[in-house]
Design an enzyme around this catalytic site. Structure first.
Site, PDB file in Angstrom:
ATOM      1  N   ASP A  99       0.751  -1.053   0.040  1.00 49.66           N
ATOM      2  CA  ASP A  99      -0.177  -0.117   0.206  1.00 49.66           C
ATOM      3  C   ASP A  99       0.775   1.289  -0.141  1.00 49.66           C
ATOM      4  OD1 ASP A  99      -2.750  -0.244  -0.209  1.00 49.66           O
ATOM      5  OD2 ASP A  99      -2.727  -1.336   1.591  1.00 49.66           O
ATOM      6  N   GLU A 130      -5.539   4.752   2.166  1.00 45.82           N
ATOM      7  CA  GLU A 130      -4.357   3.741   1.952  1.00 45.82           C
ATOM      8  C   GLU A 130      -3.381   3.871   3.101  1.00 45.82           C
ATOM      9  OE1 GLU A 130      -4.083   1.715  -0.530  1.00 45.82           O
ATOM     10  OE2 GLU A 130      -5.096   2.820  -2.237  1.00 45.82           O
ATOM     11  N   HIS A 133      -5.031   1.527   5.441  1.00 44.11           N
ATOM     12  CA  HIS A 133      -4.509   0.172   5.344  1.00 44.11           C
ATOM     13  C   HIS A 133      -2.917   0.119   5.590  1.00 44.11           C
ATOM     14  CE1 HIS A 133      -7.496   0.287   1.834  1.00 44.11           C
ATOM     15  NE2 HIS A 133      -8.119   0.382   2.565  1.00 44.11           N
ATOM     16  N   TYR A 137      -2.117  -2.628   8.628  1.00 41.60           N
ATOM     17  CA  TYR A 137      -0.806  -3.986   8.177  1.00 41.60           C
ATOM     18  C   TYR A 137       0.081  -3.636   9.429  1.00 41.60           C
ATOM     19  CZ  TYR A 137      -3.300  -4.370   3.799  1.00 41.60           C
ATOM     20  OH  TYR A 137      -4.300  -4.630   2.679  1.00 41.60           O
ATOM     21  N   GLU A 205      -3.632  -3.328  -7.578  1.00 35.84           N
ATOM     22  CA  GLU A 205      -4.929  -3.286  -6.718  1.00 35.84           C
ATOM     23  C   GLU A 205      -5.669  -4.656  -7.257  1.00 35.84           C
ATOM     24  OE1 GLU A 205      -5.625   1.135  -5.386  1.00 35.84           O
ATOM     25  OE2 GLU A 205      -5.959  -0.716  -4.264  1.00 35.84           O
ATOM     26  N   GLU A 239     -10.423  -1.430  -1.805  1.00 39.73           N
ATOM     27  CA  GLU A 239      -9.781  -1.679  -2.778  1.00 39.73           C
ATOM     28  C   GLU A 239     -10.575  -1.907  -4.323  1.00 39.73           C
ATOM     29  OE1 GLU A 239      -6.752  -0.875  -2.732  1.00 39.73           O
ATOM     30  OE2 GLU A 239      -5.704  -1.820  -0.899  1.00 39.73           O
ATOM     31  N   HIS A 242     -11.415   1.538  -5.222  1.00 40.16           N
ATOM     32  CA  HIS A 242     -10.179   2.372  -6.093  1.00 40.16           C
ATOM     33  C   HIS A 242     -10.121   1.707  -7.302  1.00 40.16           C
ATOM     34  CE1 HIS A 242      -8.375   2.700  -1.502  1.00 40.16           C
ATOM     35  NE2 HIS A 242      -9.343   3.126  -1.620  1.00 40.16           N
TER      36      HIS A 242
END
Length: 363
Positions: A99, A130, A133, A137, A205, A239, A242
């Site tokens: 990301d 993003e 994300h 993570y 993506e 995603e 996006h």
């Protein structure tokens, strides 16, 4: 030309030379979305569909703090096989860097050249997602990899893990060439931008992340790592939005400048998808190197080719492989967002926005 014809016509005769500078714009003419400059005028709105995508994204707000990882820790310590633990280590290492590549491209390239304020509203929201994300993570790595050396290796995956480095090199091959362009002055510039955008949407993506999501859902089908799966549901939905936005920008360019979409561009896109599948297969071979019961490299290749074919069809091209989806667990998952992936329309999950928000007032 009808919409259907525009979506499939990749053989417009006799395009102007790719290096020829575009004619000077008529100050009174309607601007195209890739015209150089910085349009700041939201009224009258040129692309209201992008504004509606922005509004929908705002309604789909979630936070990492909503995710409960307590059961995942139990699974990691007591239930996962050694081969499954290796799979998870590779997945979270890819997530830790993937990301960030996307976010950098958003800031340095897409926002710079997509000249429509309503589209930039969506890109601004996407950048926030993003970042969310990345936080998700980061939390995964801190939870799943308590050993500091192993965690450090994961954060440097593009340098320390060859299969992830190969994916990063693929991204840079197709996306870096636009970084030096100040403006999209020529047809070659715009084709370069399109390849960047298509690589971002269809390959990174639309293939790399969607492949990774499949392995998360495989583990959930076995009752494992429900916290990871819950967060992945939300990332999956983001995603999908996006990717759909990026494809809609491609559709807009196709309508406005159909001569860019010739046989050469079609050939380059297909080559890109082939490269992406092979890069992802290096990752699969690494991820499954210890032998994960219920998963095979052959089925993973079939699945990746199936997904890549979907992306090619969405871009108006023929399927390259004609593969089927071998992962029945993907369609069996009780995940609302999977409907977007398999080209069905659903109502989006909505959470997090309260109070009075007036989106429709004139500016």
């Amino acid at each position: 030309m009808s919409t259907a014809e525009v979506l499939t016509d990749f053989s417009i005769p006799e395009p102007l030379p790719a290096t020829e500078t575009l004619p000077a714009a008529d100050p009174g003419a309607r601007k195209a979305i890739l015209d150089p400059g910085l349009d700041l005028t939201l009224r009258p709105m040129r692309y209201p569909e992008f504004y509606e995508r922005y509004r929908a994204a705002i309604r789909n707000t979630w936070t990492v703090e909503e995710i409960d990882f307590s059961d995942d820790v139990v699974d990691l310590n007591r239930k996962l096989l050694p081969a499954e633990k290796h799979l998870i280590r590779r997945l979270v290492a890819f997530f830790a860097t993937g990301d960030s590549i996307v976010a950098n491209n958003l800031v340095l390239n897409l926002y710079k050249h997509i000249n429509a304020p309503e589209a930039r509203l969506f890109l601004s929201r996407q950048l926030y997602e993003e970042a969310l994300h990345v936080q998700f993570y980061l939390t995964l790595l801190d939870t799943y990899l308590p050993d500091p050396d192993e965690r450090a290796e994961a954060f440097r995956a593009v340098e320390t893990i060859p299969s992830i480095k190969a994916k990063a090199e693929f991204c840079f091959k197709w996306m870096d060439t636009i970084g030096q362009l100040g403006e999209l002055q020529t047809r070659e510039d715009r084709r370069t931008f399109l390849l960047n955008l298509i690589c971002f949407a269809a390959c990174i993506e639309g293939l790399f992340f969607f492949g990774a999501f499949a392995y998360v859902y495989f583990l959930r089908s076995k009752g494992l790592l429900n916290g990871l799966a819950a967060g992945t549901n939300w990332v999956f939905r983001d995603e999908s939005g996006h990717m759909d936005f990026a494809f809609s920008v491609v559709d807009t360019v196709r309508r406005e400048e159909p001569d860019l979409f010739d046989d050469e561009l079609a050939k380059q896109i297909t080559e890109m998808m082939e490269d992406a599948v092979e890069a992802e297969m290096q990752f699969v071979q690494d991820m499954l190197s210890d032998g994960v019961p219920g998963l095979s490299a052959a089925d993973s290749r079939e699945y990746l080719q199936f997904v890549a074919d979907q992306r090619l069809v969405r871009l108006g091209l023929s399927k390259r492989w004609g593969s089927k989806n071998p992962f029945g667990f993907m369609e069996l998952q009780d995940v609302q967002e999977l409907s977007n992936f398999f080209e069905r329309t659903v109502s989006a999950y909505q959470v997090g926005v309260t109070g009075d928000v007036a989106f429709d007032d004139d500016f």
